[in-house]
Design an enzyme around this catalytic site. Structure first.
Site, short mmCIF file in Angstrom:
data_model
loop_
_atom_site.label_atom_id
_atom_site.label_comp_id
_atom_site.label_asym_id
_atom_site.label_seq_id
_atom_site.Cartn_x
_atom_site.Cartn_y
_atom_site.Cartn_z
N LEU D 75 0.81 -1.22 0.00
CA LEU D 75 0.00 0.00 0.00
C LEU D 75 0.85 1.27 0.00
O LEU D 75 0.33 2.37 0.15
CB LEU D 75 -0.97 -0.03 1.19
CG LEU D 75 -1.84 -1.29 1.24
CD1 LEU D 75 -2.73 -1.27 2.46
CD2 LEU D 75 -2.66 -1.47 -0.02
N CYS D 76 2.15 1.12 -0.20
CA CYS D 76 3.07 2.26 -0.26
C CYS D 76 2.92 3.00 -1.59
O CYS D 76 2.84 2.37 -2.65
CB CYS D 76 4.50 1.72 -0.22
SG CYS D 76 5.44 2.22 1.21
N HIS D 77 2.96 4.33 -1.53
CA HIS D 77 2.99 5.13 -2.76
C HIS D 77 4.40 5.09 -3.35
O HIS D 77 5.37 5.20 -2.61
CB HIS D 77 2.64 6.59 -2.44
CG HIS D 77 1.26 6.77 -1.95
ND1 HIS D 77 0.92 6.61 -0.63
CD2 HIS D 77 0.11 7.10 -2.60
CE1 HIS D 77 -0.39 6.84 -0.48
NE2 HIS D 77 -0.90 7.13 -1.66
N MET D 113 8.99 4.35 5.20
CA MET D 113 9.08 2.96 4.71
C MET D 113 10.35 2.75 3.88
O MET D 113 10.95 1.69 3.92
CB MET D 113 7.84 2.59 3.89
CG MET D 113 6.55 2.53 4.69
SD MET D 113 6.68 1.72 6.32
CE MET D 113 7.21 0.06 5.87
N GLU D 114 10.75 3.79 3.16
CA GLU D 114 11.97 3.67 2.36
C GLU D 114 13.18 3.52 3.28
O GLU D 114 14.08 2.70 3.02
CB GLU D 114 12.13 4.90 1.46
CG GLU D 114 11.25 4.87 0.22
CD GLU D 114 9.76 5.08 0.48
OE1 GLU D 114 9.40 5.51 1.61
OE2 GLU D 114 8.95 4.83 -0.42
N ASP D 128 23.37 -12.63 4.76
CA ASP D 128 23.66 -13.53 3.63
C ASP D 128 25.16 -13.80 3.50
O ASP D 128 25.58 -14.95 3.29
CB ASP D 128 23.14 -12.89 2.34
CG ASP D 128 23.40 -13.77 1.14
OD1 ASP D 128 23.15 -14.98 1.21
OD2 ASP D 128 23.84 -13.23 0.09
#
Lengths: 166, 166, 166, 166, 166, 166
Positions: D75-77, D113-114, D128
């Protein structure tokens, strides 16, 4: 280290801050060639008549490649392209194909990388379609021809360093 | 049209049927260069000492670029890469950087495009990081050096057509 | 440098050669939590009754995130996932949500990164949907619980180092 | 349901309408840690001397991860990032690595969010590269430290709830 | 809930476990149409003569779309396509264009979704290129025509429920 | 060739120049249906009660699909979506599901393709989840209902050509 703007004072890679730069029109033109055997070029030229449209496929790949630039180039800013145009020309004198791309955006950063990435993806796509007949093809002379917009203004490649133009 | 396997009898582009081909080890080695001013090369070499690691960033971009090949090249089959190794060398004689990539897979198709795409993305990434000091850099002599595996067997570029090797 | 297999003898990053490794069943289970205020957790629990299904959205994001692992993690091999299952549980004792993911493939490399990436994307998605009411949420205790298959065989996290289990 | 803005009146997920919100400068700082054995940390620290640069690879992965946020979080723009900077620090007291990311955009929505996605992808990349020697590493204390811009204004994590700072 | 295999016993979405299914040849054929005004169709047909090759662009988009299926459809398994062929035909009787795609893989799961996704992306691309002259175009009768391989064996659409065939 | 704006004077595909167009609010509403057996529809409706939420998964896929539009449709401009809303309704009269998507942006180009792509990805996702019980489902009547903004202004589908509305 001041000359490499993609690295900070500690020498660490970062995506440069362009928050304060105004959105202006940016234009970049890039070009490159793929050299091949005369036979391979002849096959491509014949395809332009409607059967086996190598250049048509390469053009679409180049346009889509321009849109993937920020995905591919780690420190590139994502930007909304406002134009991508791709010219492909067959040159007997190479022999081979010249790919020239014009990219535009209205934004705070330049579109050189988008134009160059489009050229490379277009030429790679030609390689892919012709490689079964000619593995020795070479992609060469890929560079920026011109850029406009932004603080650094207009830049044009000097004639004597320029890659071949059709 | 038989020579262009990426087009069917009607001349339409398709992703070639490889369903019946056995999965075997495929290896491809590709190489290319970026030519630049001596100053730019010097800045890159200094960065190798730990501050501003242009080549380290380019190496990662090249490996990730190899994985995006089927996304970028329209008629390429997606394939699970089993190895990607990237060598980057600074050459005063160019002056510039040579990028050589070895790609491998165990599958029904070759990995030439993955190796070539990795080279191109690696070189474009170097361009991106150095473009503020040197817009005239040129990416050149990008081609396949060698491939192994598959029905067409071993292929190696003839020495006199080869791009410069470090 | 032998302990870091993602770097070669010269210390350069590469995608490790797994061409000769057999394709076997690989399983990985990873887990993590997001801690939040009791009010935020209550809102999520109420949504489970059918209106505002935060966990349903997070589950889909986690599954799709697993498929993007090789895109996100530079030295990860691309692999064809054969199973992804996501458990999400609300725990008053955190208070918060626990996300546990089981991933499987039949291939030459493990799926730990796919399971871990799915957990992280699932938890980030919960953060996104609840952040307007609770910016201080914390994602925590993300780790591997268990892996099976491959040369290194079965591995299980020791109980006393384990993140909380529902 | 008013508290969960990502769901409409019927409780259905949507991408919130931000058409009428002005484009302003948005800043977000997020942070997280990966805890590991002292041996693993020592190996990473040695790599910083030039051979096996785990943190250099993680930094690039984090920056690229920031650009994939809208792809990963449903739902992120999508938004044009104008800056991403990644700090990575080795802490003997964890023992482990702290990753802190500052993200900026000029737009109608925040960049929390970024910043958080970049932290997670950076830490996953460290996992990793070190997992062959230490499967029990844990990613922890991932949260927002600060945000600026937008209607909700300045927000800063309270000191006593903060994750460890180097 | 047994009839919806994409949900587990608790009704939660998951990517179904196919680890134990053998890799066999899978084929799927899907088809769909875009209906348009006779004028729009005439313009497309004229372009086939070499200027404005709408169908050539749509074919490439369809092939690339097939490769993005697992990215787009949340519970789809990623799979290595071994063939994608796209037929596009102009039909005066619609009036419009019929798109038929054959997809193949050698793997544990079917390729229906890849064939259907390719059809949809091909038809959307036609819509995009013609929308300036005809916004009322409709994409319709998109369905599976046939599938082969796997446990469920051969399936063919019954003639009387079939979408129009050229 | 003037009627096909996606091709230049030579008939070559390009991404149209929108650099000079002002950024204004753009709205598009698109719709489509998937027709299925009454049994399949009944299974979906039962899932809405909380177990096996087919429509919830399809909604998320549709929103994410909207964000991938420029990746999928070759000549589409990338644009920052400012709203995506997805309505899904079960209709006994089809029988099947209607998907309607509203997309918005503030930019120089329209969002018709984003709305249409979201509809298609949403409907394909429903197909994927139900295909094990009903391979004959058909996606149909996908078209634009309305667009607002931009030079061409308001456009609305005429009632008698409209796809069925719930």
């Amino acid at each position: 280290m001041s000359s490499l703007t993609h690295f900070d004072d500690q020498g660490q890679a970062h995506m440069v801050d362009v928050s304060a730069k105004p959105a202006t029109l940016r234009v970049a033109v890039a070009q490159g060639c793929i050299r091949m055997s005369p036979d391979t070029l002849r096959t491509i030229v014949q395809g332009m008549a409607g059967k086996g449209d190598v250049l048509g496929v390469a053009r679409i790949a180049a346009i889509q490649g321009a849109k993937r630039t920020a995905d591919l180039i780690p420190l590139c800013h994502p930007l909304p392209l406002s134009k991508v145009a791709v010219e492909l020309e067959c040159l007997d004198t190479l022999p081979g194909v010249v790919c020239r791309v014009t990219a535009q955006t209205v934004g705070p950063t330049g579109v050189e990388m988008e134009a160059l990435t489009a050229v490379q993806v277009g030429l790679l796509t030609i390689y892919d379609m012709c490689k079964a007949m000619d593995r020795g093809m070479t992609i060469t002379d890929v560079g920026l021809l011109e850029k406009r917009g932004g603080r650094s203004g207009h830049w044009q490649r000097e004639a004597d360093t320029a890659p071949p133009r059709p």
